[in-house]
Design a protein around this motif. Structure first.
Motif, mmCIF file in Angstrom:
data_model
loop_
_atom_site.group_PDB
_atom_site.id
_atom_site.type_symbol
_atom_site.label_atom_id
_atom_site.label_comp_id
_atom_site.label_asym_id
_atom_site.label_seq_id
_atom_site.Cartn_x
_atom_site.Cartn_y
_atom_site.Cartn_z
ATOM 1 N N GLY A 24 0.955 -1.196 0.035
ATOM 2 C CA GLY A 24 0.060 0.025 -0.122
ATOM 3 C C GLY A 24 0.700 1.246 0.070
ATOM 4 O O GLY A 24 2.063 1.108 0.127
ATOM 5 N N ARG A 25 0.280 2.363 -0.055
ATOM 6 C CA ARG A 25 1.102 3.753 -0.313
ATOM 7 C C ARG A 25 1.745 4.096 1.040
ATOM 8 O O ARG A 25 2.866 4.797 0.939
ATOM 9 C CB ARG A 25 -0.063 4.688 -0.663
ATOM 10 C CG ARG A 25 0.528 5.865 -0.999
ATOM 11 C CD ARG A 25 -0.405 7.197 -1.243
ATOM 12 N NE ARG A 25 0.122 8.537 -1.526
ATOM 13 C CZ ARG A 25 -0.345 9.585 -1.644
ATOM 14 N NH1 ARG A 25 -1.797 9.047 -1.976
ATOM 15 N NH2 ARG A 25 0.069 10.715 -1.670
ATOM 16 N N TRP A 26 1.249 3.586 2.129
ATOM 17 C CA TRP A 26 1.505 4.143 3.522
ATOM 18 C C TRP A 26 2.355 3.349 4.368
ATOM 19 O O TRP A 26 3.262 3.838 5.212
ATOM 20 C CB TRP A 26 0.358 4.916 4.354
ATOM 21 C CG TRP A 26 -0.189 6.162 3.496
ATOM 22 C CD1 TRP A 26 -1.481 6.047 2.900
ATOM 23 C CD2 TRP A 26 0.164 7.422 3.230
ATOM 24 N NE1 TRP A 26 -1.770 7.218 2.413
ATOM 25 C CE2 TRP A 26 -0.800 8.192 2.321
ATOM 26 C CE3 TRP A 26 1.607 7.917 3.492
ATOM 27 C CZ2 TRP A 26 -0.648 9.125 1.834
ATOM 28 C CZ3 TRP A 26 1.583 9.349 2.945
ATOM 29 C CH2 TRP A 26 0.660 9.966 2.101
ATOM 30 N N LYS A 27 2.218 2.280 4.396
ATOM 31 C CA LYS A 27 2.635 1.232 5.606
ATOM 32 C C LYS A 27 4.287 1.229 5.593
ATOM 33 O O LYS A 27 4.935 1.484 6.727
ATOM 34 C CB LYS A 27 2.256 -0.050 5.233
ATOM 35 C CG LYS A 27 0.664 -0.073 5.780
ATOM 36 C CD LYS A 27 0.265 -1.683 5.789
ATOM 37 C CE LYS A 27 -1.291 -1.700 6.461
ATOM 38 N NZ LYS A 27 -1.801 -2.788 6.373
ATOM 39 N N VAL A 28 4.733 1.297 4.225
ATOM 40 C CA VAL A 28 6.409 1.266 4.422
ATOM 41 C C VAL A 28 6.941 2.616 4.945
ATOM 42 O O VAL A 28 7.845 2.701 5.537
ATOM 43 C CB VAL A 28 7.252 0.824 2.825
ATOM 44 C CG1 VAL A 28 8.244 1.338 3.027
ATOM 45 C CG2 VAL A 28 6.436 -0.500 2.645
ATOM 46 N N LEU A 29 6.118 3.777 4.612
ATOM 47 C CA LEU A 29 6.604 4.835 4.923
ATOM 48 C C LEU A 29 6.528 5.305 6.487
ATOM 49 O O LEU A 29 7.246 5.657 7.086
ATOM 50 C CB LEU A 29 5.706 6.064 4.108
ATOM 51 C CG LEU A 29 5.954 6.169 2.579
ATOM 52 C CD1 LEU A 29 5.276 6.954 1.918
ATOM 53 C CD2 LEU A 29 7.413 6.310 2.176
ATOM 54 N N ILE A 30 5.193 4.768 6.889
ATOM 55 C CA ILE A 30 5.043 4.515 8.331
ATOM 56 C C ILE A 30 5.990 3.729 8.996
ATOM 57 O O ILE A 30 6.684 4.142 9.991
ATOM 58 C CB ILE A 30 3.505 4.161 8.716
ATOM 59 C CG1 ILE A 30 2.482 4.938 8.388
ATOM 60 C CG2 ILE A 30 3.645 3.648 10.526
ATOM 61 C CD1 ILE A 30 1.334 4.332 8.352
ATOM 62 N N GLN A 58 -4.202 2.707 9.339
ATOM 63 C CA GLN A 58 -2.942 1.816 8.760
ATOM 64 C C GLN A 58 -2.092 1.648 10.184
ATOM 65 O O GLN A 58 -1.373 0.420 10.107
ATOM 66 C CB GLN A 58 -1.918 2.911 8.037
ATOM 67 C CG GLN A 58 -2.687 3.223 6.757
ATOM 68 C CD GLN A 58 -2.646 2.159 5.871
ATOM 69 O OE1 GLN A 58 -1.843 1.530 4.880
ATOM 70 N NE2 GLN A 58 -3.959 1.564 5.591
ATOM 71 N N LEU A 59 -1.849 2.324 10.957
ATOM 72 C CA LEU A 59 -1.395 2.067 12.437
ATOM 73 C C LEU A 59 -2.012 0.951 13.047
ATOM 74 O O LEU A 59 -1.281 -0.112 13.728
ATOM 75 C CB LEU A 59 -1.311 3.338 13.285
ATOM 76 C CG LEU A 59 -0.167 4.193 13.093
ATOM 77 C CD1 LEU A 59 -0.701 5.527 13.857
ATOM 78 C CD2 LEU A 59 1.145 3.747 13.175
ATOM 79 N N ARG A 60 -3.234 0.778 12.918
ATOM 80 C CA ARG A 60 -4.237 -0.269 13.537
ATOM 81 C C ARG A 60 -3.834 -1.626 12.903
ATOM 82 O O ARG A 60 -3.932 -2.638 13.442
ATOM 83 C CB ARG A 60 -5.624 0.035 13.712
ATOM 84 C CG ARG A 60 -6.162 1.138 14.359
ATOM 85 C CD ARG A 60 -7.551 1.367 14.480
ATOM 86 N NE ARG A 60 -7.806 2.294 15.400
ATOM 87 C CZ ARG A 60 -8.840 3.167 15.757
ATOM 88 N NH1 ARG A 60 -10.023 3.078 14.639
ATOM 89 N NH2 ARG A 60 -9.211 3.950 16.333
ATOM 90 N N GLU A 61 -3.965 -1.325 11.456
ATOM 91 C CA GLU A 61 -3.561 -2.736 10.684
ATOM 92 C C GLU A 61 -2.318 -3.241 11.079
ATOM 93 O O GLU A 61 -2.112 -4.418 11.278
ATOM 94 C CB GLU A 61 -3.763 -2.536 9.245
ATOM 95 C CG GLU A 61 -5.011 -2.464 8.800
ATOM 96 C CD GLU A 61 -5.184 -1.793 7.188
ATOM 97 O OE1 GLU A 61 -4.296 -2.106 6.581
ATOM 98 O OE2 GLU A 61 -6.352 -1.396 7.110
#
Length: 111
Positions: A24-30, A58-61
């Motif tokens: 996804g767009r955000w998880k690696v960046l998080i 995304q944090l919850r996942e």
């Protein structure tokens, strides 16, 4: 990795499982931002374009997948910090490898 009938390497469900957790767009960046402990607001500022709702989701996942730990401190106002779990820490070499690949890719693309 398994071989298909034509003796070519075929990616198996292990790669798909990895993509499911960090894709996804955000998880690696998080995950990149959580190389050091951060509060929610710090994450939000570090990721331009992400909404508060999306960051929360995304944090919850990532927490459900055992990658991120959410630490709530009993104080007023509430203080919440996010950090990588030991399992999440094992993703660091993968992110470093992605960084190195990206550097080489951009160098070749810009020649």
């Amino acid at each position: 990795m398994h071989l298909d009938s034509k003796n070519h390497a075929r990616l198996t469900c292990e790669v798909e499982s990895t993509i499911k957790v960090i894709g996804g767009r955000w998880k690696v960046l998080i995950i990149r931002e959580l190389m050091t402990v951060k509060r929610f607001g710090e994450l939000l500022r570090a990721l331009p374009g992400i909404t508060q709702k999306m960051l929360t989701q995304q944090l919850r996942e990532l927490e459900d997948d055992g990658i991120v730990r959410r630490q709530v401190y009993p104080q007023i106002p509430p203080k919440v910090e996010y950090e990588l779990t030991p399992l999440g820490e094992t993703l660091k070499p993968l992110l470093y490898a992605m960084h190195e690949w990206g550097v080489k890719y951009l160098q070749q693309k810009n020649q």
